[in-house]
Write a protein that holds these residues in place. Structure first.
Motif, mmCIF file in Angstrom:
data_model
loop_
_atom_site.group_PDB
_atom_site.id
_atom_site.type_symbol
_atom_site.label_atom_id
_atom_site.label_comp_id
_atom_site.label_asym_id
_atom_site.label_seq_id
_atom_site.Cartn_x
_atom_site.Cartn_y
_atom_site.Cartn_z
ATOM 1 N N GLN A 15 0.826 -1.210 0.000
ATOM 2 C CA GLN A 15 0.000 0.000 0.000
ATOM 3 C C GLN A 15 0.864 1.265 0.000
ATOM 4 O OE1 GLN A 15 -2.545 -0.649 3.398
ATOM 5 N NE2 GLN A 15 -3.779 -2.150 2.291
ATOM 6 N N GLN A 16 1.855 1.253 -0.876
ATOM 7 C CA GLN A 16 2.767 2.396 -1.069
ATOM 8 C C GLN A 16 3.642 2.705 0.141
ATOM 9 O OE1 GLN A 16 3.168 3.511 -4.135
ATOM 10 N NE2 GLN A 16 1.552 2.097 -4.729
ATOM 11 N N LYS A 17 3.659 1.827 1.135
ATOM 12 C CA LYS A 17 4.516 2.025 2.307
ATOM 13 C C LYS A 17 5.702 1.069 2.210
ATOM 14 C CE LYS A 17 4.770 2.005 7.262
ATOM 15 N NZ LYS A 17 4.231 1.539 8.505
ATOM 16 N N MET A 57 8.459 -1.865 -5.652
ATOM 17 C CA MET A 57 8.088 -0.462 -5.830
ATOM 18 C C MET A 57 9.122 0.196 -6.737
ATOM 19 S SD MET A 57 7.031 0.333 -1.879
ATOM 20 C CE MET A 57 6.276 1.937 -2.117
#
Length: 192
Positions: A15-17, A57
């Motif tokens: 979740q983009q973390k 990512m």
């Protein structure tokens, strides 16, 4: 000699973390690499990225010189996760035969390999027992035996010796060292 695993500037997260970042790593044929760390430190997340189960990512993950994920490379990789994905209604032998068939092993190869891997994990006398009757430790042994089936060039083992007694752990390490001498690459995790 080409690296079995090559990771460059890897950042992975959920979740983009970011969970794991700035990973640069190479593992060559015949090497054993252990990832040590407490629960939640990102060991399994890194393994999932190497297997192509999660997308980075940023950065790159290459296995056998090819970018992951790559479904065709999975035939060259033996993978043992933290959970035991076994068929409880089958016997240990039937589980081994099933997973050998997924690797397209002949009947003769299967018979030879089953004999070899059950010796490594000391399951000879339990081959015809249903997995539902196995203890947690015995299920780990069987999962490891399934991972060792065949001729995988890369073995990825996520906490393979958890729940395994010290005597069997020594036997497993001897087998892993022999596999490395034979040119196999081994990546494993273990908690601190």
């Amino acid at each position: 000699m080409e690296n079995t695993i090559a990771i460059t500037d890897l950042q992975i997260g959920y979740q983009q973390k970011p969970v794991v970042k700035n990973i640069n790593l190479t593992v060559r044929p015949g090497e054993i690499l252990g990832l040590l760390g407490p629960s939640g430190s990102g060991k399994t997340t890194l393994i999932r990225a190497i297997m192509g189960m999660i997308k980075p990512m940023s950065g790159t993950v290459r296995v056998f010189g090819q970018s992951m994920p790559n479904r065709h490379l999975l035939e060259k990789i033996g993978y043992m996760g933290q959970t035991d994905d076994l068929y409880d209604t089958l016997t240990a032998r039937e589980n081994l035969q099933f997973f050998a068939s997924l690797r397209k092993m002949t009947r003769q190869q299967t018979a030879i390999e089953i004999e070899r891997v059950v010796r490594v994990v000391s399951l000879q006398s339990f081959l015809d027992r249903r997995v539902a009757d196995f203890s947690g430790g015995m299920k780990r042994w069987l999962s490891l035996a399934i991972t060792l089936l065949g001729t995988s060039e890369l073995l990825i083992l996520d906490e393979p010796t958890v729940g395994i007694d010290p005597e069997l752990r020594i036997q497993i390490w001897q087998e892993l060292k022999q596999l490395a001498k034979d040119g196999k690459t081994i990546l494993m995790t273990t908690p601190l």
